[in-house]
Motif scaffolding. Structure first.
Motif, PDB file in Angstrom:
ATOM      1  N   MET A   1      76.302  62.852  52.171  1.00 42.50           N
ATOM      2  CA  MET A   1      77.360  63.865  52.106  1.00 42.50           C
ATOM      3  C   MET A   1      77.209  64.893  53.219  1.00 42.50           C
ATOM      4  SD  MET A   1      77.565  64.558  47.991  1.00 42.50           S
ATOM      5  CE  MET A   1      75.791  64.433  47.689  1.00 42.50           C
ATOM      6  N   ARG A   2      78.326  65.248  53.838  1.00 40.57           N
ATOM      7  CA  ARG A   2      78.315  66.423  54.719  1.00 40.57           C
ATOM      8  C   ARG A   2      78.824  67.600  53.901  1.00 40.57           C
ATOM      9  NH1 ARG A   2      81.070  70.017  57.617  1.00 40.57           N
ATOM     10  NH2 ARG A   2      83.137  69.173  57.209  1.00 40.57           N
ATOM     11  N   ARG A   3      77.935  68.530  53.669  1.00 35.64           N
ATOM     12  CA  ARG A   3      78.357  69.707  52.903  1.00 35.64           C
ATOM     13  C   ARG A   3      79.423  70.494  53.667  1.00 35.64           C
ATOM     14  NH1 ARG A   3      74.831  73.713  52.189  1.00 35.64           N
ATOM     15  NH2 ARG A   3      73.557  73.104  53.966  1.00 35.64           N
ATOM     16  N   ARG A   4      80.304  71.108  52.929  1.00 36.00           N
ATOM     17  CA  ARG A   4      81.223  72.101  53.494  1.00 36.00           C
ATOM     18  C   ARG A   4      80.932  73.440  52.841  1.00 36.00           C
ATOM     19  NH1 ARG A   4      84.734  67.810  53.148  1.00 36.00           N
ATOM     20  NH2 ARG A   4      85.701  67.241  55.149  1.00 36.00           N
ATOM     21  N   SER A   5      80.817  74.470  53.650  1.00 41.57           N
ATOM     22  CA  SER A   5      80.715  75.800  53.064  1.00 41.57           C
ATOM     23  C   SER A   5      82.022  76.115  52.350  1.00 41.57           C
ATOM     24  CB  SER A   5      80.443  76.845  54.149  1.00 41.57           C
ATOM     25  OG  SER A   5      81.589  76.986  54.989  1.00 41.57           O
ATOM     26  N   GLN A   6      81.962  77.029  51.402  1.00 43.05           N
ATOM     27  CA  GLN A   6      83.184  77.418  50.703  1.00 43.05           C
ATOM     28  C   GLN A   6      84.163  78.052  51.678  1.00 43.05           C
ATOM     29  OE1 GLN A   6      83.664  76.547  47.530  1.00 43.05           O
ATOM     30  NE2 GLN A   6      85.778  77.293  47.618  1.00 43.05           N
ATOM     31  N   ALA A   7      83.668  78.766  52.676  1.00 37.72           N
ATOM     32  CA  ALA A   7      84.545  79.381  53.676  1.00 37.72           C
ATOM     33  C   ALA A   7      85.306  78.311  54.452  1.00 37.72           C
ATOM     34  CB  ALA A   7      83.723  80.248  54.636  1.00 37.72           C
ATOM     35  N   GLU A   8      84.626  77.223  54.803  1.00 46.40           N
ATOM     36  CA  GLU A   8      85.270  76.125  55.535  1.00 46.40           C
ATOM     37  C   GLU A   8      86.367  75.481  54.691  1.00 46.40           C
ATOM     38  OE1 GLU A   8      84.050  71.685  57.230  1.00 46.40           O
ATOM     39  OE2 GLU A   8      82.475  73.168  56.830  1.00 46.40           O
TER      40      GLU A   8
ATOM     41  N   MET B   1      75.774  72.280  59.283  1.00 51.08           N
ATOM     42  CA  MET B   1      76.013  71.237  58.279  1.00 51.08           C
ATOM     43  C   MET B   1      76.312  69.893  58.922  1.00 51.08           C
ATOM     44  SD  MET B   1      77.997  73.421  55.359  1.00 51.08           S
ATOM     45  CE  MET B   1      77.225  74.925  54.741  1.00 51.08           C
ATOM     46  N   ARG B   2      76.870  69.904  60.123  1.00 51.10           N
ATOM     47  CA  ARG B   2      77.045  68.657  60.859  1.00 51.10           C
ATOM     48  C   ARG B   2      75.685  68.116  61.296  1.00 51.10           C
ATOM     49  NH1 ARG B   2      80.662  64.421  62.345  1.00 51.10           N
ATOM     50  NH2 ARG B   2      79.156  63.097  63.415  1.00 51.10           N
ATOM     51  N   VAL B   3      74.808  68.998  61.760  1.00 49.68           N
ATOM     52  CA  VAL B   3      73.458  68.578  62.153  1.00 49.68           C
ATOM     53  C   VAL B   3      72.730  67.983  60.949  1.00 49.68           C
ATOM     54  CG1 VAL B   3      71.206  69.411  62.930  1.00 49.68           C
ATOM     55  CG2 VAL B   3      73.290  70.225  64.051  1.00 49.68           C
ATOM     56  N   GLU B   4      72.834  68.656  59.812  1.00 49.05           N
ATOM     57  CA  GLU B   4      72.200  68.178  58.583  1.00 49.05           C
ATOM     58  C   GLU B   4      72.701  66.773  58.233  1.00 49.05           C
ATOM     59  OE1 GLU B   4      71.694  70.574  54.582  1.00 49.05           O
ATOM     60  OE2 GLU B   4      73.696  69.665  54.652  1.00 49.05           O
ATOM     61  N   TYR B   5      74.010  66.575  58.328  1.00 51.39           N
ATOM     62  CA  TYR B   5      74.628  65.285  58.023  1.00 51.39           C
ATOM     63  C   TYR B   5      74.131  64.198  58.984  1.00 51.39           C
ATOM     64  CZ  TYR B   5      78.405  61.785  57.740  1.00 51.39           C
ATOM     65  OH  TYR B   5      79.125  60.625  57.625  1.00 51.39           O
ATOM     66  N   ASP B   6      74.088  64.520  60.266  1.00 49.16           N
ATOM     67  CA  ASP B   6      73.636  63.533  61.255  1.00 49.16           C
ATOM     68  C   ASP B   6      72.174  63.139  61.018  1.00 49.16           C
ATOM     69  OD1 ASP B   6      76.095  63.443  62.472  1.00 49.16           O
ATOM     70  OD2 ASP B   6      75.579  64.887  64.046  1.00 49.16           O
TER      71      ASP B   6
ATOM     72  N   PRO C   1      83.365  63.473  55.345  1.00 48.82           N
ATOM     73  CA  PRO C   1      82.916  64.481  56.310  1.00 48.82           C
ATOM     74  C   PRO C   1      83.988  64.965  57.278  1.00 48.82           C
ATOM     75  CG  PRO C   1      82.198  62.295  56.997  1.00 48.82           C
ATOM     76  CD  PRO C   1      82.826  62.123  55.643  1.00 48.82           C
ATOM     77  N   ASP C   2      85.065  64.217  57.463  1.00 44.78           N
ATOM     78  CA  ASP C   2      86.046  64.492  58.521  1.00 44.78           C
ATOM     79  C   ASP C   2      87.078  65.520  58.063  1.00 44.78           C
ATOM     80  OD1 ASP C   2      87.952  64.478  60.502  1.00 44.78           O
ATOM     81  OD2 ASP C   2      88.013  62.307  60.714  1.00 44.78           O
ATOM     82  N   ASN C   3      87.102  66.690  58.704  1.00 41.99           N
ATOM     83  CA  ASN C   3      88.077  67.721  58.344  1.00 41.99           C
ATOM     84  C   ASN C   3      89.508  67.319  58.681  1.00 41.99           C
ATOM     85  OD1 ASN C   3      86.075  69.322  57.378  1.00 41.99           O
ATOM     86  ND2 ASN C   3      86.317  70.969  58.869  1.00 41.99           N
ATOM     87  N   ASP C   4      89.688  66.553  59.745  1.00 43.15           N
ATOM     88  CA  ASP C   4      91.044  66.138  60.113  1.00 43.15           C
ATOM     89  C   ASP C   4      91.667  65.308  58.998  1.00 43.15           C
ATOM     90  OD1 ASP C   4      90.819  67.409  62.553  1.00 43.15           O
ATOM     91  OD2 ASP C   4      90.123  65.620  63.603  1.00 43.15           O
ATOM     92  N   LEU C   5      90.872  64.435  58.396  1.00 45.10           N
ATOM     93  CA  LEU C   5      91.333  63.607  57.282  1.00 45.10           C
ATOM     94  C   LEU C   5      91.720  64.481  56.094  1.00 45.10           C
ATOM     95  CD1 LEU C   5      91.485  60.487  56.541  1.00 45.10           C
ATOM     96  CD2 LEU C   5      89.281  60.839  55.407  1.00 45.10           C
ATOM     97  N   VAL C   6      90.864  65.443  55.763  1.00 45.92           N
ATOM     98  CA  VAL C   6      91.124  66.339  54.633  1.00 45.92           C
ATOM     99  C   VAL C   6      92.329  67.229  54.913  1.00 45.92           C
ATOM    100  CG1 VAL C   6      90.161  68.236  53.281  1.00 45.92           C
ATOM    101  CG2 VAL C   6      88.718  66.283  53.886  1.00 45.92           C
ATOM    102  N   LEU C   7      92.431  67.725  56.132  1.00 43.60           N
ATOM    103  CA  LEU C   7      93.564  68.590  56.480  1.00 43.60           C
ATOM    104  C   LEU C   7      94.900  67.858  56.376  1.00 43.60           C
ATOM    105  CD1 LEU C   7      92.177  70.658  59.486  1.00 43.60           C
ATOM    106  CD2 LEU C   7      93.234  71.602  57.416  1.00 43.60           C
ATOM    107  N   ALA C   8      94.922  66.589  56.763  1.00 44.59           N
ATOM    108  CA  ALA C   8      96.155  65.811  56.655  1.00 44.59           C
ATOM    109  C   ALA C   8      96.578  65.679  55.193  1.00 44.59           C
ATOM    110  CB  ALA C   8      95.964  64.432  57.283  1.00 44.59           C
ATOM    111  N   SER C   9      95.596  65.452  54.326  1.00 41.22           N
ATOM    112  CA  SER C   9      95.884  65.360  52.892  1.00 41.22           C
ATOM    113  C   SER C   9      96.365  66.692  52.339  1.00 41.22           C
ATOM    114  CB  SER C   9      94.628  64.894  52.153  1.00 41.22           C
ATOM    115  OG  SER C   9      94.809  64.911  50.757  1.00 41.22           O
TER     116      SER C   9
ATOM    117  N   ALA D   1      84.470  72.613  61.881  1.00 36.48           N
ATOM    118  CA  ALA D   1      83.036  72.626  61.562  1.00 36.48           C
ATOM    119  C   ALA D   1      82.444  71.223  61.465  1.00 36.48           C
ATOM    120  CB  ALA D   1      82.815  73.372  60.249  1.00 36.48           C
ATOM    121  N   HIS D   2      83.307  70.217  61.266  1.00 35.80           N
ATOM    122  CA  HIS D   2      82.794  68.852  61.181  1.00 35.80           C
ATOM    123  C   HIS D   2      82.347  68.324  62.541  1.00 35.80           C
ATOM    124  CE1 HIS D   2      86.932  68.535  62.444  1.00 35.80           C
ATOM    125  NE2 HIS D   2      86.871  67.244  62.626  1.00 35.80           N
ATOM    126  N   LYS D   3      82.694  69.033  63.614  1.00 38.52           N
ATOM    127  CA  LYS D   3      82.334  68.590  64.958  1.00 38.52           C
ATOM    128  C   LYS D   3      81.052  69.239  65.475  1.00 38.52           C
ATOM    129  CE  LYS D   3      87.181  67.805  66.162  1.00 38.52           C
ATOM    130  NZ  LYS D   3      88.315  68.212  67.032  1.00 38.52           N
TER     131      LYS D   3
END
Length: 578
Positions: free
Chosen positions: A538-545, A298-303, A488-496, A292-294
């Protein structure tokens, strides 16, 4: 088809014993429909709808809202509208446990006010249900009286527990003369509604309509073409914004609001039946949430927040920034935010203390207004929810004769954890990590003052997977609070998260926070600096994401708390046993 109706009570989130009905047939499998009745009504009103739907291979359930039907409480009243959303979450969990039904085999069918409650639950709690059916959802109620909502808000300032009577007559609900008679003569119909519930539902519905892109659950919306009770345009707005890849909206010309009780409702039953059955032939694809970060809303909102805005708005926010630096320094909290960043551990630690300080009476007044901002109120409630969840998982581990070993990967100053450790008499082995030496120094001083000798502080990067994997001994409680929502980066969060999943003991717990929504997102981005001195965007993340990332790391979500404004969540997940 013969349906067996049963009655009972369940314990909701606050211990209230709420009345419910269930309907089962001889063909029942592990699939369920959970109904939410209209405002003013009760579960008994849905018995005929269950029969007419004729989905014999489904169980059906419905409970009486608190203050309605045979459930306890003042008629038409709840302390907070969001209590009803929590009741839905508690009821679904009850059905899953009591009847052995997976959430992924549940369809929610909700009418009017109940449909708003269902949408708020799906948006905020992100349950992995199969589908959502909304009948004449009351996103905006037709109040008819000019300035009705401002007047109701004003009434609440003078009278906390005020009520209004419904103007809705049986003739406004249905053309079916028998259903009109039943509505008029039903002794369990509640004609009044508390003003706070009406106002809070209005505000919640506005938030959900605006942020409907966060809802990815397959959804069917059924609208009444001649609805005198709710506004059709609000339903269309929700539908336009809805993030589900499979969504449908049907409108029935000439039909009144109570669609399940309307004359000629066979077409409605057929549309519901077809959508529900089809929902079980197509799996919900949640893998898109990981990326979803791509792309997405919510990505549009962040940009857009990272780009410049109009000259007029730029001037408006520049004035706020100037005032913040000129007068804000009189406030101790704002001064800390300007010095260390408003998202820093020290800034949050000050907010947790909730004690107004500053230069003189004016400075303290500014500081009080700062601490009373809705975002900081939510942060303090997040702390209470986090402490509550911590106690629960520690109690579970101790009941299983397991020594609690705790890891906080980004503790800040650690005040929320240390208060829990103190309450448990310092008998927990805890490693509290942070990247900021100032936070660690302040945390060590606080731990020392509390006499917590088994608490160890160390400098580490929460996004360094190898550093997380090297933690020893392996923790059975891991906390990630106020961290992932800053990046904002999901890849970073997923690695953690993946490293956390690998280091956590099987059967251990992860407590994590989220921020799926914020009413002041643009003001924060345009006015406040973060810990690096840059704009706090901040890039929001939905709770589902967020939940899907946690799930991909080997955890299963088992519980969640959220403030009544829908800003901050605290979730608990458990690592699968090997």
């Amino acid at each position: 088809m013969e349906w067996i109706e049963s009655e009972g009570t369940f314990s909701s989130w606050d211990g209230a014993k709420l009345f419910y009905r269930s309907w089962r047939s001889s063909e029942t499998t592990d699939r369920a429909l959970i109904f939410l009745h209209r405002g003013h009504e009760h579960s008994g009103r849905l018995a005929r709808a269950v029969q007419e739907l004729g989905l014999g291979d489904f169980s059906a359930f419905c409970w009486d809202l608190r203050g309605h039907g045979r459930s306890p409480g003042d008629r038409g009243h709840a302390e907070n509208y969001y209590d009803l959303v929590r009741d839905l979450d508690a009821f679904v969990r009850f059905v899953c446990v009591e009847h052995g039904i997976s959430a992924e085999n549940i369809v929610i069918a909700a009418n009017s006010v109940g449909a708003v409650t269902a949408c708020a639950w799906v948006h905020d709690f992100a349950p992995r249900i199969r589908a959502l059916v909304l009948l004449a959802p009351a996103f905006r109620i037709r109040l008819y009286v000019p300035m009705a909502m401002p007047l109701l808000r004003m009434l609440l300032k003078f009278k906390e527990k005020a009520f209004v009577s419904s103007y809705v007559s049986a003739a406004m609900l249905t053309h079916d003369s028998e259903q009109r008679r039943l509505y008029r003569t039903d002794p369990l119909i509640t004609r009044r509604i508390s003003v706070n519930v009406l106002v809070e539902m209005h505000d919640t519905a506005g938030r959900i309509m605006d942020d409907a892109a966060a809802i990815t659950t397959p959804t069917l919306i059924l609208a009444a073409g001649s609805d005198c009770v709710v506004e059709a345009e609000a339903q269309r707005k929700f539908y336009r914004n809805l993030g589900a890849t499979r969504k449908e909206m049907h409108e029935y010309p000439g039909f009144h609001h109570a669609l399940l009780h309307e004359a000629g409702r066979d077409c409605i039953m057929e549309d519901i039946r077809e959508f529900v059955i089809r929902s079980f032939t197509e799996d919900v694809d949640r893998s898109l949430l990981l990326n979803a970060h791509k792309g997405g809303a919510m990505r549009v909102e962040y940009d857009l927040l990272r780009q410049s805005t109009s000259a007029l708005r730029t001037a408006f926010f520049s004035m706020q920034k100037y005032a913040l630096r000129a007068l804000g320094r009189l406030s101790r909290g704002i001064a800390i935010g300007l010095e260390t960043g408003f998202d820093s551990g020290r800034s949050l630690d000050y907010v947790y203390e909730d004690s107004a300080r500053g230069l003189g009476r004016i400075g303290r007044a500014i500081d009080r207004a700062y601490l009373d901002a809705i975002g900081w109120k939510g942060i303090r409630m997040r702390r209470r929810h986090l402490e509550k969840q911590l106690h629960v998982v520690m109690d579970n581990l101790e009941a299983a004769a397991s020594q609690v070993t705790l890891l906080d990967v980004a503790t800040g100053c650690g005040r929320y954890v240390l208060s829990v450790l103190k309450a448990r008499k310092g008998e927990v082995d805890a490693t509290l990590r942070d990247w900021d030496d100032g936070n660690l120094e302040q945390g060590r001083a606080l731990a020392s003052s509390l006499g917590l000798g088994r608490t160890h502080f160390e400098r580490a990067d929460a996004f360094d997977p190898e550093s997380i994997r090297a933690v020893s001994p392996r923790p059975n409680v891991v906390i990630v609070s106020g961290l992932y929502e800053l990046f904002p980066d999901n890849d970073l969060v997923l690695a953690s998260l993946t490293a956390i999943g690998e280091v956590t003991e099987p059967g251990g717990y992860l407590i994590y926070t989220g921020q799926p929504w914020h009413p002041q997102l643009e003001v924060i981005a345009r006015v406040l600096p973060n810990r690096d001195g840059a704009s706090w965007i901040m890039r929001r993340r939905s709770q589902a994401e967020l939940d899907e990332m946690v799930r991909s790391a080997g955890f299963e979500k088992i519980g969640m708390e959220i403030d009544p404004w829908g800003i901050f969540t605290v979730s608990t997940a458990r690592r699968a046993r090997d």
